[in-house]
Design a protein around this motif. Sequence first.
Motif, mmCIF file in Angstrom:
data_model
loop_
_atom_site.group_PDB
_atom_site.id
_atom_site.type_symbol
_atom_site.label_atom_id
_atom_site.label_comp_id
_atom_site.label_asym_id
_atom_site.label_seq_id
_atom_site.Cartn_x
_atom_site.Cartn_y
_atom_site.Cartn_z
ATOM 1 N N SER A 256 5.975 14.264 -10.075
ATOM 2 C CA SER A 256 6.264 14.558 -11.468
ATOM 3 C C SER A 256 5.376 15.703 -11.957
ATOM 4 O O SER A 256 4.185 15.759 -11.636
ATOM 5 N N ARG A 257 5.965 16.618 -12.729
ATOM 6 C CA ARG A 257 5.168 17.710 -13.297
ATOM 7 C C ARG A 257 4.118 17.172 -14.271
ATOM 8 O O ARG A 257 3.068 17.797 -14.469
ATOM 9 N N THR A 258 4.443 16.053 -14.884
ATOM 10 C CA THR A 258 3.481 15.382 -15.760
ATOM 11 C C THR A 258 2.900 14.212 -14.987
ATOM 12 O O THR A 258 3.546 13.165 -14.861
ATOM 13 N N PRO A 259 1.709 14.351 -14.426
ATOM 14 C CA PRO A 259 1.152 13.282 -13.586
ATOM 15 C C PRO A 259 1.090 11.944 -14.314
ATOM 16 O O PRO A 259 0.747 11.877 -15.495
ATOM 17 N N VAL A 260 1.451 10.898 -13.590
ATOM 18 C CA VAL A 260 1.431 9.544 -14.134
ATOM 19 C C VAL A 260 0.221 8.825 -13.553
ATOM 20 O O VAL A 260 0.125 8.629 -12.332
ATOM 21 N N ALA A 261 -0.717 8.441 -14.419
ATOM 22 C CA ALA A 261 -1.898 7.707 -13.964
ATOM 23 C C ALA A 261 -1.502 6.266 -13.653
ATOM 24 O O ALA A 261 -0.848 5.608 -14.472
ATOM 25 N N VAL A 262 -1.879 5.800 -12.465
ATOM 26 C CA VAL A 262 -1.485 4.458 -12.045
ATOM 27 C C VAL A 262 -2.689 3.710 -11.462
ATOM 28 O O VAL A 262 -3.672 4.307 -11.029
ATOM 29 N N THR A 263 -2.560 2.395 -11.477
ATOM 30 C CA THR A 263 -3.472 1.517 -10.752
ATOM 31 C C THR A 263 -2.646 0.809 -9.690
ATOM 32 O O THR A 263 -1.611 0.203 -10.008
ATOM 33 N N VAL A 264 -3.072 0.903 -8.442
ATOM 34 C CA VAL A 264 -2.343 0.302 -7.329
ATOM 35 C C VAL A 264 -3.205 -0.813 -6.747
ATOM 36 O O VAL A 264 -4.281 -0.552 -6.198
ATOM 37 N N ARG A 265 -2.743 -2.053 -6.879
ATOM 38 C CA ARG A 265 -3.486 -3.199 -6.368
ATOM 39 C C ARG A 265 -2.829 -3.728 -5.095
ATOM 40 O O ARG A 265 -1.673 -4.129 -5.117
ATOM 41 N N ASP A 266 -3.560 -3.697 -4.009
ATOM 42 C CA ASP A 266 -3.149 -4.343 -2.775
ATOM 43 C C ASP A 266 -3.653 -5.779 -2.866
ATOM 44 O O ASP A 266 -4.831 -6.056 -2.651
ATOM 45 N N VAL A 267 -2.755 -6.694 -3.207
ATOM 46 C CA VAL A 267 -3.166 -8.052 -3.556
ATOM 47 C C VAL A 267 -3.792 -8.770 -2.366
ATOM 48 O O VAL A 267 -4.828 -9.427 -2.488
ATOM 49 N N ALA A 268 -3.179 -8.669 -1.188
ATOM 50 C CA ALA A 268 -3.692 -9.374 -0.014
ATOM 51 C C ALA A 268 -5.061 -8.857 0.410
ATOM 52 O O ALA A 268 -5.954 -9.628 0.767
ATOM 53 N N ALA A 269 -5.238 -7.539 0.365
ATOM 54 C CA ALA A 269 -6.502 -6.937 0.801
ATOM 55 C C ALA A 269 -7.559 -6.962 -0.291
ATOM 56 O O ALA A 269 -8.744 -6.735 -0.019
ATOM 57 N N GLY A 270 -7.143 -7.200 -1.548
ATOM 58 C CA GLY A 270 -8.093 -7.191 -2.655
ATOM 59 C C GLY A 270 -8.626 -5.808 -2.965
ATOM 60 O O GLY A 270 -9.745 -5.663 -3.470
ATOM 61 N N GLU A 271 -7.820 -4.774 -2.689
ATOM 62 C CA GLU A 271 -8.259 -3.397 -2.899
ATOM 63 C C GLU A 271 -7.477 -2.756 -4.041
ATOM 64 O O GLU A 271 -6.311 -3.091 -4.287
ATOM 65 N N VAL A 272 -8.134 -1.834 -4.743
ATOM 66 C CA VAL A 272 -7.514 -1.131 -5.869
ATOM 67 C C VAL A 272 -7.696 0.367 -5.665
ATOM 68 O O VAL A 272 -8.805 0.827 -5.360
ATOM 69 N N THR A 273 -6.618 1.125 -5.812
ATOM 70 C CA THR A 273 -6.677 2.579 -5.743
ATOM 71 C C THR A 273 -5.980 3.162 -6.965
ATOM 72 O O THR A 273 -5.380 2.431 -7.763
ATOM 73 N N ASP A 274 -6.036 4.483 -7.096
ATOM 74 C CA ASP A 274 -5.413 5.132 -8.251
ATOM 75 C C ASP A 274 -4.350 6.138 -7.821
ATOM 76 O O ASP A 274 -4.036 7.068 -8.558
ATOM 77 N N SER A 275 -3.788 5.939 -6.607
ATOM 78 C CA SER A 275 -2.805 6.896 -6.110
ATOM 79 C C SER A 275 -1.764 6.214 -5.233
ATOM 80 O O SER A 275 -2.064 5.231 -4.545
ATOM 81 N N LEU A 276 -0.543 6.768 -5.266
ATOM 82 C CA LEU A 276 0.522 6.301 -4.386
ATOM 83 C C LEU A 276 0.404 6.914 -2.995
ATOM 84 O O LEU A 276 1.134 6.506 -2.083
ATOM 85 N N TYR A 277 -0.489 7.861 -2.829
ATOM 86 C CA TYR A 277 -0.558 8.644 -1.604
ATOM 87 C C TYR A 277 -1.928 8.481 -0.944
ATOM 88 O O TYR A 277 -2.955 8.404 -1.616
ATOM 89 N N GLN A 278 -1.924 8.447 0.375
ATOM 90 C CA GLN A 278 -3.148 8.269 1.146
ATOM 91 C C GLN A 278 -3.319 9.460 2.097
ATOM 92 O O GLN A 278 -2.835 9.442 3.239
ATOM 93 N N PRO A 279 -3.981 10.534 1.643
ATOM 94 C CA PRO A 279 -4.078 11.769 2.450
ATOM 95 C C PRO A 279 -4.717 11.581 3.815
ATOM 96 O O PRO A 279 -4.448 12.370 4.731
ATOM 97 N N GLU A 280 -5.559 10.555 3.978
ATOM 98 C CA GLU A 280 -6.218 10.375 5.274
ATOM 99 C C GLU A 280 -5.221 10.122 6.395
ATOM 100 O O GLU A 280 -5.510 10.372 7.567
ATOM 101 N N TYR A 281 -4.024 9.624 6.051
ATOM 102 C CA TYR A 281 -3.015 9.378 7.080
ATOM 103 C C TYR A 281 -2.474 10.679 7.680
ATOM 104 O O TYR A 281 -1.905 10.659 8.774
ATOM 105 N N LEU A 282 -2.632 11.790 6.984
ATOM 106 C CA LEU A 282 -2.170 13.065 7.519
ATOM 107 C C LEU A 282 -3.017 13.507 8.711
ATOM 108 O O LEU A 282 -2.631 14.417 9.447
ATOM 109 N N GLU A 283 -4.157 12.857 8.901
ATOM 110 C CA GLU A 283 -5.010 13.138 10.055
ATOM 111 C C GLU A 283 -4.770 12.140 11.185
ATOM 112 O O GLU A 283 -5.437 12.213 12.220
ATOM 113 N N LYS A 284 -3.830 11.210 10.990
ATOM 114 C CA LYS A 284 -3.567 10.176 11.977
ATOM 115 C C LYS A 284 -2.227 10.418 12.645
ATOM 116 O O LYS A 284 -1.448 11.301 12.257
#
Length: 383
Positions: A256-284
């Motif tokens: 989106s041209r207008t960035p949407v701020a989000v909270t992403v909760r991985d319930v099983a792992a108990g982890e919280v991030t602020d993005s739909l994208y994980q750039p580290e996977y581009l190195e995998k």
Amino acid sequence: MSGITGMKIAIILFCAYLALLGLDLLVRPDLTFSELENRRLEMRPAFSWPDLLSGDYGRELERWMADQIAGRDSWVGVKAELLRLIGKRENRGVYFGRGHTLLQRFAEPSDEALDETIAGILHLQSLLPDLPASLLLAPTSAGVYPEKLPALAVSDDQAAFIRQVARQLAGRVQLVDVLHDLVQKADEPIYYRTDHHWTMRGAYYAWSSWLSQTGKTAADEGDYTREIVSEIFYGTSWARAGLYRLPPDAIEVIRSRTPVAVTVRDVAAGEVTDSLYQPEYLEKRDQYGYFLGGNQPLLVIEKEAKDPGEPERRLLLVKNSYANCMIEFLLRDFDEIHVVDLRFFQNNLAVYARDAAISEILFLYDVIGFGNDRQLRLLTRSA
């Protein structure tokens, strides 16, 4: 005489090589995961007399040896190239298509399996009758690009299968058919050549079809930007087929041209991030994990900015990995998206939907994943 001696030497060397392979299998610890194929490998089977007598032990041993043999990746590549040289056009369910394209073979599930899958979806709908529910069945690249299939390739009719599912749903759950709209965009890169998924552009056009077929406001392409984040992506079809000399794909991201701020909760792992994208996977090896970080049992994605004057709109997205690159678009119309992968989700889905105050349900699967998904059939056990 020298010819016979040379043959003897060759036989001795070959036997020595086989002995070394066998010794390697005996002394080397088993590898647990193939980065190339992005899957777990078969582990050494435990011996038992009943399994030996039934033949199960022999079959397990064969699979273990095939997965653990030294230089396995090279052997897979050699086999694929030899198959192509002798005129074969398929390896392990993947067709060697035209234009360096790999296409998965689609086989319709049995009538019994499909009936059970539909029954599971309709049972969940009967438990949540006030919630609008739709099923988006994504065609695979073979359904959109049949002209790229090799001659005499066998792949069932995806359009006919989608129509059959629509008939069995009988309007209780809306079937969203995106095949026609995707075919109209077939001149664009809407599927990867080396992977079984659609691209984010393909997901965008499918989302647009879902909007129009469910009566929502149409999308505006001008509201989104495009960016290439990788030009060296090799997907699951490439790893499975073994044609390792194919050119790579590019991963295009549409935001989106207008960035949407989000909270992403991985319930099983108990982890919280602020993005739909994980750039580290581009190195995998598994670069498709860039979207959502792969598949988790339950993600709760919440927009930080909400309209205080409107009731919150919460979508329950029941999906496989085809949905991972569509979340960006779905956020336009929902304040929260509860992303469930039934392969890993262990809770009662109907109870979860009530407790989370869900307002709409979307099932999103590709036709192959939908036909093979056993967990959808188990929804009949919900209460």
